[in-house]
Scaffold this motif. Sequence first.
Motif, PDB file in Angstrom:
ATOM      1  N   ASP A 117       0.340   5.637 -13.040  1.00  0.00           N
ATOM      2  CA  ASP A 117       0.736   6.862 -13.744  1.00  0.00           C
ATOM      3  C   ASP A 117       0.374   6.708 -15.215  1.00  0.00           C
ATOM      4  N   LYS A 118      -0.692   7.374 -15.658  1.00  0.00           N
ATOM      5  CA  LYS A 118      -1.148   7.241 -17.036  1.00  0.00           C
ATOM      6  C   LYS A 118      -0.144   7.844 -18.021  1.00  0.00           C
ATOM      7  N   ARG A 119       0.512   8.915 -17.580  1.00  0.00           N
ATOM      8  CA  ARG A 119       1.447   9.598 -18.483  1.00  0.00           C
ATOM      9  C   ARG A 119       2.574   8.674 -18.881  1.00  0.00           C
ATOM     10  N   TYR A 120       3.158   7.990 -17.905  1.00  0.00           N
ATOM     11  CA  TYR A 120       4.287   7.096 -18.186  1.00  0.00           C
ATOM     12  C   TYR A 120       3.858   5.623 -18.245  1.00  0.00           C
ATOM     13  N   LYS A 121       2.524   5.426 -18.134  1.00  0.00           N
ATOM     14  CA  LYS A 121       1.952   4.076 -18.202  1.00  0.00           C
ATOM     15  C   LYS A 121       2.633   3.130 -17.219  1.00  0.00           C
ATOM     16  N   LYS A 122       2.824   3.662 -16.028  1.00  0.00           N
ATOM     17  CA  LYS A 122       3.468   2.854 -14.985  1.00  0.00           C
ATOM     18  C   LYS A 122       2.391   2.042 -14.252  1.00  0.00           C
ATOM     19  N   THR A 123       2.593   0.747 -14.163  1.00  0.00           N
ATOM     20  CA  THR A 123       1.640  -0.131 -13.463  1.00  0.00           C
ATOM     21  C   THR A 123       2.335  -0.825 -12.296  1.00  0.00           C
ATOM     22  N   GLY A 124       1.519  -1.353 -11.412  1.00  0.00           N
ATOM     23  CA  GLY A 124       2.049  -2.085 -10.264  1.00  0.00           C
ATOM     24  C   GLY A 124       0.924  -2.576  -9.375  1.00  0.00           C
ATOM     25  N   TYR A 125       1.300  -3.238  -8.308  1.00  0.00           N
ATOM     26  CA  TYR A 125       0.301  -3.828  -7.408  1.00  0.00           C
ATOM     27  C   TYR A 125      -0.303  -2.769  -6.484  1.00  0.00           C
ATOM     28  N   ARG A 126      -1.628  -2.848  -6.377  1.00  0.00           N
ATOM     29  CA  ARG A 126      -2.354  -1.982  -5.451  1.00  0.00           C
ATOM     30  C   ARG A 126      -3.102  -2.861  -4.447  1.00  0.00           C
ATOM     31  N   ARG A 127      -3.035  -2.474  -3.195  1.00  0.00           N
ATOM     32  CA  ARG A 127      -3.784  -3.193  -2.162  1.00  0.00           C
ATOM     33  C   ARG A 127      -5.261  -2.842  -2.293  1.00  0.00           C
ATOM     34  N   LEU A 128      -6.104  -3.863  -2.432  1.00  0.00           N
ATOM     35  CA  LEU A 128      -7.532  -3.627  -2.610  1.00  0.00           C
ATOM     36  C   LEU A 128      -8.201  -3.369  -1.269  1.00  0.00           C
ATOM     37  N   ALA A 129      -9.358  -2.706  -1.341  1.00  0.00           N
ATOM     38  CA  ALA A 129     -10.039  -2.301  -0.106  1.00  0.00           C
ATOM     39  C   ALA A 129     -10.400  -3.490   0.754  1.00  0.00           C
ATOM     40  N   SER A 130     -10.770  -4.633   0.126  1.00  0.00           N
ATOM     41  CA  SER A 130     -11.192  -5.798   0.904  1.00  0.00           C
ATOM     42  C   SER A 130     -10.081  -6.346   1.768  1.00  0.00           C
TER      43      SER A 130
ATOM     44  N   PRO B 284       4.923   1.588  -7.237  1.00  0.00           N
ATOM     45  CA  PRO B 284       4.334   0.320  -6.765  1.00  0.00           C
ATOM     46  C   PRO B 284       5.187  -0.887  -7.118  1.00  0.00           C
ATOM     47  N   TRP B 285       4.963  -1.952  -6.358  1.00  0.00           N
ATOM     48  CA  TRP B 285       5.645  -3.204  -6.648  1.00  0.00           C
ATOM     49  C   TRP B 285       5.185  -3.703  -8.015  1.00  0.00           C
ATOM     50  N   GLY B 286       6.140  -4.126  -8.834  1.00  0.00           N
ATOM     51  CA  GLY B 286       5.833  -4.542 -10.198  1.00  0.00           C
ATOM     52  C   GLY B 286       5.458  -6.002 -10.298  1.00  0.00           C
ATOM     53  N   GLN B 287       4.783  -6.342 -11.424  1.00  0.00           N
ATOM     54  CA  GLN B 287       4.284  -7.697 -11.614  1.00  0.00           C
ATOM     55  C   GLN B 287       5.356  -8.643 -12.145  1.00  0.00           C
ATOM     56  N   GLY B 288       6.303  -8.136 -12.942  1.00  0.00           N
ATOM     57  CA  GLY B 288       7.290  -9.015 -13.546  1.00  0.00           C
ATOM     58  C   GLY B 288       8.712  -8.517 -13.364  1.00  0.00           C
ATOM     59  N   PRO B 289       9.694  -9.345 -13.777  1.00  0.00           N
ATOM     60  CA  PRO B 289      11.108  -8.972 -13.623  1.00  0.00           C
ATOM     61  C   PRO B 289      11.480  -7.683 -14.351  1.00  0.00           C
ATOM     62  N   GLN B 290      10.700  -7.344 -15.416  1.00  0.00           N
ATOM     63  CA  GLN B 290      10.997  -6.112 -16.136  1.00  0.00           C
ATOM     64  C   GLN B 290      10.829  -4.877 -15.262  1.00  0.00           C
ATOM     65  N   SER B 291      10.185  -5.055 -14.105  1.00  0.00           N
ATOM     66  CA  SER B 291      10.028  -3.927 -13.173  1.00  0.00           C
ATOM     67  C   SER B 291      11.319  -3.630 -12.428  1.00  0.00           C
ATOM     68  N   ARG B 292      12.318  -4.486 -12.617  1.00  0.00           N
ATOM     69  CA  ARG B 292      13.627  -4.320 -11.988  1.00  0.00           C
ATOM     70  C   ARG B 292      13.487  -4.292 -10.464  1.00  0.00           C
TER      71      ARG B 292
ATOM     72  N   ASP C 206       0.827  -1.209   0.000  1.00  0.00           N
ATOM     73  CA  ASP C 206       0.000   0.000   0.000  1.00  0.00           C
ATOM     74  C   ASP C 206       0.864   1.264   0.000  1.00  0.00           C
ATOM     75  N   GLU C 207       1.928   1.249   0.811  1.00  0.00           N
ATOM     76  CA  GLU C 207       2.810   2.412   0.901  1.00  0.00           C
ATOM     77  C   GLU C 207       3.528   2.660  -0.432  1.00  0.00           C
ATOM     78  N   ALA C 208       3.965   1.567  -1.088  1.00  0.00           N
ATOM     79  CA  ALA C 208       4.648   1.719  -2.369  1.00  0.00           C
ATOM     80  C   ALA C 208       3.709   2.290  -3.430  1.00  0.00           C
ATOM     81  N   TRP C 209       2.471   1.855  -3.407  1.00  0.00           N
ATOM     82  CA  TRP C 209       1.488   2.378  -4.359  1.00  0.00           C
ATOM     83  C   TRP C 209       1.271   3.878  -4.156  1.00  0.00           C
ATOM     84  N   ARG C 210       1.127   4.273  -2.903  1.00  0.00           N
ATOM     85  CA  ARG C 210       0.879   5.687  -2.603  1.00  0.00           C
ATOM     86  C   ARG C 210       2.076   6.570  -2.977  1.00  0.00           C
ATOM     87  N   SER C 211       3.271   5.953  -2.935  1.00  0.00           N
ATOM     88  CA  SER C 211       4.474   6.732  -3.252  1.00  0.00           C
ATOM     89  C   SER C 211       4.666   6.919  -4.754  1.00  0.00           C
ATOM     90  N   GLY C 212       3.864   6.201  -5.537  1.00  0.00           N
ATOM     91  CA  GLY C 212       4.006   6.268  -6.982  1.00  0.00           C
ATOM     92  C   GLY C 212       4.998   5.285  -7.545  1.00  0.00           C
TER      93      GLY C 212
END
Length: 744
Positions: free
Chosen positions: A719-732, A673-681, A665-671
């Motif tokens: 981040d839509k501008r840089y199309k950055k994706t990652g894991y987000r903690r869901l409300a549940s 986020p934890w990445g899904q694959g190794p390409q996230s370095r 959650d903290e990583a997501w808020r910081s912009g």
Amino acid sequence: MDSQNIDPQGQPVQLGNTPQLDTSGLIGAPAEPKPAINPFARLWALGYRRLVPIVPPLAELSPTSSLAKHPKCRGKAVGICSPAGKWFGFNWHQNETVEADCERWCAMGAGVGMKTGQGLVALDIDTLDETWSSRVEAFAIEMLGAGPRRVGRAPKVLLPLRIVEADIQKVAYRAVLFNDSTDFPPGKDPRVELLCAGRQFVMGGIHPDTMEPYRWPLGVPHYDALPVVTAQQVDAFFKALAAMLPAAKAPRSGKVVDRTGIDQSALRSTEDEVARLVAMIPNQEPDYESYRNMAAAIRGALQDDIEAGLDIYQDWCGRWTLGRPNPDFDERVFRSLTPPFALGIDTLRGLAASATGENQMPAERFFEPVPEGSVDTSAFSDPGAAPEKERAATNDTFDLLGIDGLLLMSDPKYLIGRHLPENALGFLYGDPGTGKSFIALDWALHIAFGLETWHGDSINAPPDAHVVYIAGEGVAGLKSRVQAWMHRHAVGNARGRFSLLAHSVDLMNQDQLQKLARTIRAGAPGTVLVVVDTVSRSMPGADENQQKEMTRFVQACDVIRSEFQCVVLGVHHAARQGGNMRGSTVLGAAGDFTFKLERKPSAVAGKLTCEKQKDAPDGWNEPYRFDTVAYPGGTSLVPTRCLTADGDGAPVPAAQEKQILEAIDEAWRSGEPWGQGPQSRDRYAATQLVKGFGFETGRAQELIRTLEDQGLIAVEMVDKRYKKTGYRRLASSSAPVASGNVFD
């Protein structure tokens, strides 16, 4: 003279002084020997064929039985013992005893009762004043003839008699209440009663007040040797008795109802309609009154066609779920009803509508006001029930429970904590392939092998608890599932009390339902759980979407639940659309509990949601991981409750799971986020778990997949501008974990 029982050859044997109470299975109760001679069999040999079992004075009553509301009934009420050692009532009015019952009831440690009716009556002299007891007994001998006497709490005494066959229909219950020299509680006036059809008296056993055996000081003669009296003698005796006893109240008797004012044509209908309606009406566990009222309604609807009505009535009687039909007795009841009638087609329409939820006639006719006094159904009830009706009329109120009484009520009891309540019907459902049968089998095997907990929740089953698993689907894979389960739980032998029916049972078929009950009773004593896997395979040819079809299935399950005081679990499928339980809503409404299992195809973990608990909190869910367990000879899946899980099979501690989710959650808020694959370095989620929490790479990757499968995290664009994706903690994922998870 000592208490004796005289057999047909005139040889005395002990009956009254033989201990009849087996309390060896009761906590805190003194162990007593079972009778050396079966008292049921002895009385059967003497011609007493309408025997019934009596609940022992110290018996443990089933909390779901109507007997539990009246614990003082022990020692006098009719009842039978479940395999779990708890006693409950049954429909003894309709049951006709067979010789095999003698051995079964004796083995239970039951006392011996005798049904009155069919010519047998009993004069009950119910007073503790020795003078008046002796005077009434002497007066009865003078006017009615000498016979045997049964003594329980002296000086009270009971005298059995027989009515001449021509007068059987003329003799009904009657009583004279009077005032003797003893102090008696309100409503317990001393009285002399004539017990007739619909009642019973104790012939042998332990008296609940004295804790001593009932006695027959003059012995028990053969049934044919009992004194025989006429209706005229009985009438004369009670008339003279009322004049003799002090402060006697007018004799009570069964009511005779005037039905001459009822429009008989309004009761009539066709044979086709009567047969159709009666086919919809279940014969689950009627009392004697409803049993006879059914005969009266059919008789009134087909007034001139007695034989057609009798066929329909006997067909209904043959569907009685808790006993063996007696066509001869049913025919006597039906033919005893004579015009004019009070019940008819409207009664049958109402009963059918109540059973199916579908009106068989316009609603306005259901609610048409009935003129006061125009119909008195008491004429169709057993005359012996008149005293209870009269007392109800004089105390026409409901029992109220105060706060103190409410707080003293026992809490719900569970076979498996929070999940399977005792003596209940419930369902576990889900889409095909989710693993619902693995969960059901896991419940069953934990109980059968005597484990103390089920993944953290306590198991409250007796040591001899038995489980019956009816496998209509997936039979071929059960062997490997059980072997993998035993290997995972380090169970070294196969002595668990687990019985498999490797084929489906048609619970909609009366013969198969009764065969199932006999099978469980004979081969699986102590059954506490019956698993029906699946519901659809247990109702072949039935339409799951029809309310009346599912109602019949529920009624069949209730028969097994009631008969063995056990949990009945139905494993069912989810609907193709909407995700609810498939078919009519009857199942969800009728169940005491409902669980839904959700798991994506090939996913490691799934979610078990408690959708309903009738007497406990619901709406909570728990994640389960389905591990592939290798055993010598093969592999299979075994479920494990997890907060989240690593690849080694050990659940992640709750505190660590919370830290991981907070870090995501903290990583997501910081912009970042934890990445899904190794390409996230460096943002790669597995790398974050390796560096920050000490996991090995493979275990870290499985943990992330498990979190996704459970719906706790999801990949989104930060981040839509840089199309950055990652894991987000869901409300549940922020919801509190359900109590009972004790893995940290």
